[in-house]
Design a protein around this motif. Structure first.
Motif, PDB file in Angstrom:
ATOM      1  N   LEU A   1       0.822  -1.210   0.000  1.00  0.00           N
ATOM      2  CA  LEU A   1       0.000   0.000   0.000  1.00  0.00           C
ATOM      3  C   LEU A   1       0.855   1.259   0.000  1.00  0.00           C
ATOM      4  O   LEU A   1       0.558   2.210  -0.717  1.00  0.00           O
ATOM      5  N   SER A   2       1.938   1.271   0.777  1.00  0.00           N
ATOM      6  CA  SER A   2       2.797   2.451   0.811  1.00  0.00           C
ATOM      7  C   SER A   2       3.525   2.613  -0.518  1.00  0.00           C
ATOM      8  O   SER A   2       3.724   3.727  -0.989  1.00  0.00           O
ATOM      9  N   ALA A   3       3.895   1.538  -1.176  1.00  0.00           N
ATOM     10  CA  ALA A   3       4.541   1.629  -2.489  1.00  0.00           C
ATOM     11  C   ALA A   3       3.563   2.167  -3.518  1.00  0.00           C
ATOM     12  O   ALA A   3       3.931   2.976  -4.362  1.00  0.00           O
ATOM     13  N   GLY A   4       2.315   1.752  -3.452  1.00  0.00           N
ATOM     14  CA  GLY A   4       1.307   2.263  -4.377  1.00  0.00           C
ATOM     15  C   GLY A   4       1.071   3.742  -4.188  1.00  0.00           C
ATOM     16  O   GLY A   4       0.934   4.492  -5.141  1.00  0.00           O
ATOM     17  N   ALA A   5       1.069   4.204  -2.958  1.00  0.00           N
ATOM     18  CA  ALA A   5       0.886   5.630  -2.683  1.00  0.00           C
ATOM     19  C   ALA A   5       2.071   6.434  -3.204  1.00  0.00           C
ATOM     20  O   ALA A   5       1.913   7.520  -3.741  1.00  0.00           O
ATOM     21  N   ALA A   6       3.266   5.876  -3.075  1.00  0.00           N
ATOM     22  CA  ALA A   6       4.450   6.569  -3.577  1.00  0.00           C
ATOM     23  C   ALA A   6       4.405   6.685  -5.091  1.00  0.00           C
ATOM     24  O   ALA A   6       4.769   7.702  -5.664  1.00  0.00           O
ATOM     25  N   LEU A   7       3.966   5.638  -5.769  1.00  0.00           N
ATOM     26  CA  LEU A   7       3.868   5.687  -7.227  1.00  0.00           C
ATOM     27  C   LEU A   7       2.835   6.713  -7.664  1.00  0.00           C
ATOM     28  O   LEU A   7       3.051   7.446  -8.622  1.00  0.00           O
ATOM     29  N   ALA A   8       1.715   6.784  -6.980  1.00  0.00           N
ATOM     30  CA  ALA A   8       0.668   7.742  -7.331  1.00  0.00           C
ATOM     31  C   ALA A   8       1.170   9.168  -7.179  1.00  0.00           C
ATOM     32  O   ALA A   8       0.802  10.049  -7.939  1.00  0.00           O
ATOM     33  N   ALA A   9       2.036   9.413  -6.199  1.00  0.00           N
ATOM     34  CA  ALA A   9       2.555  10.756  -5.977  1.00  0.00           C
ATOM     35  C   ALA A   9       3.537  11.165  -7.066  1.00  0.00           C
ATOM     36  O   ALA A   9       3.867  12.325  -7.188  1.00  0.00           O
ATOM     37  N   ASP A  10       4.031  10.230  -7.859  1.00  0.00           N
ATOM     38  CA  ASP A  10       4.981  10.530  -8.926  1.00  0.00           C
ATOM     39  C   ASP A  10       4.298  10.916 -10.223  1.00  0.00           C
ATOM     40  O   ASP A  10       4.970  11.162 -11.218  1.00  0.00           O
ATOM     41  N   ALA A  11       2.984  10.971 -10.242  1.00  0.00           N
ATOM     42  CA  ALA A  11       2.238  11.349 -11.443  1.00  0.00           C
ATOM     43  C   ALA A  11       1.304  12.506 -11.102  1.00  0.00           C
ATOM     44  O   ALA A  11       0.687  12.519 -10.049  1.00  0.00           O
ATOM     45  N   PRO A  12       1.216  13.491 -11.997  1.00  0.00           N
ATOM     46  CA  PRO A  12       0.320  14.620 -11.724  1.00  0.00           C
ATOM     47  C   PRO A  12      -1.141  14.193 -11.746  1.00  0.00           C
ATOM     48  O   PRO A  12      -1.523  13.288 -12.484  1.00  0.00           O
TER      49      PRO A  12
ATOM     50  N   THR B   1      -7.199  23.253 -26.793  1.00  0.00           N
ATOM     51  CA  THR B   1      -6.164  23.216 -27.827  1.00  0.00           C
ATOM     52  C   THR B   1      -4.855  22.642 -27.297  1.00  0.00           C
ATOM     53  O   THR B   1      -4.231  21.805 -27.937  1.00  0.00           O
ATOM     54  N   ALA B   2      -4.426  23.095 -26.125  1.00  0.00           N
ATOM     55  CA  ALA B   2      -3.165  22.631 -25.538  1.00  0.00           C
ATOM     56  C   ALA B   2      -3.295  21.170 -25.110  1.00  0.00           C
ATOM     57  O   ALA B   2      -4.371  20.707 -24.732  1.00  0.00           O
ATOM     58  N   LYS B   3      -2.179  20.458 -25.170  1.00  0.00           N
ATOM     59  CA  LYS B   3      -2.137  19.045 -24.790  1.00  0.00           C
ATOM     60  C   LYS B   3      -0.967  18.796 -23.851  1.00  0.00           C
ATOM     61  O   LYS B   3       0.121  19.327 -24.055  1.00  0.00           O
ATOM     62  N   PHE B   4      -1.181  17.967 -22.837  1.00  0.00           N
ATOM     63  CA  PHE B   4      -0.105  17.537 -21.949  1.00  0.00           C
ATOM     64  C   PHE B   4       0.644  16.434 -22.667  1.00  0.00           C
ATOM     65  O   PHE B   4       0.052  15.433 -23.073  1.00  0.00           O
ATOM     66  N   ASN B   5       1.950  16.610 -22.857  1.00  0.00           N
ATOM     67  CA  ASN B   5       2.714  15.625 -23.623  1.00  0.00           C
ATOM     68  C   ASN B   5       3.224  14.456 -22.788  1.00  0.00           C
ATOM     69  O   ASN B   5       3.925  13.593 -23.303  1.00  0.00           O
ATOM     70  N   GLY B   6       2.894  14.423 -21.519  1.00  0.00           N
ATOM     71  CA  GLY B   6       3.276  13.297 -20.669  1.00  0.00           C
ATOM     72  C   GLY B   6       4.563  13.517 -19.889  1.00  0.00           C
ATOM     73  O   GLY B   6       4.885  12.746 -18.997  1.00  0.00           O
ATOM     74  N   ALA B   7       5.322  14.567 -20.225  1.00  0.00           N
ATOM     75  CA  ALA B   7       6.569  14.842 -19.517  1.00  0.00           C
ATOM     76  C   ALA B   7       6.269  15.636 -18.250  1.00  0.00           C
ATOM     77  O   ALA B   7       5.708  16.722 -18.310  1.00  0.00           O
TER      78      ALA B   7
END
Length: 99
Positions: free
Chosen positions: A13-24, A46-52
């Motif tokens: 569970l703590s690893a999953g929470a850490a992974l979620a915090a690494d993505a906007p 019009t604007a797109k998030f490119n994933g970076a």
């Protein structure tokens, strides 16, 4: 054996929470896209998030390292942007990407 199972569950569970915090979050992405469209005087969407994205971006004030920096594609014809956004989806800064 029961204690080991509980420990493994807590660790996963703590690893999953850490992974979620690494993505906007969606709120963070939407805030940057909205401001990027306004910056480029473009139609909404019009604007797109490119994933970076870069996590843990420092900024002044409480929670200084909890921000994300996103790269936003103008969607053609405009300026591609770097957007720094707080954990609650507030735009902190918006500037052209360095070439």
């Amino acid at each position: 054996m029961k204690h080991l199972s509980i420990a493994m569950l807590a660790l996963s569970l703590s690893a999953g929470a850490a992974l979620a915090a690494d993505a906007p979050s969606k709120a963070q992405i939407d805030a940057c896209l909205r401001h990027a469209d306004a910056y480029n005087s473009a139609a909404p969407g019009t604007a797109k998030f490119n994933g970076a994205a870069t996590a843990n971006v420092a900024w002044m004030g409480p929670g200084a390292g909890d921000n994300f920096r996103l790269q936003i594609d103008s969607g053609g014809g405009g300026t591609d942007l770097s957007c720094t956004v707080s954990p609650d989806g507030r735009r902190i800064s918006l500037e052209p990407l360095n070439g």
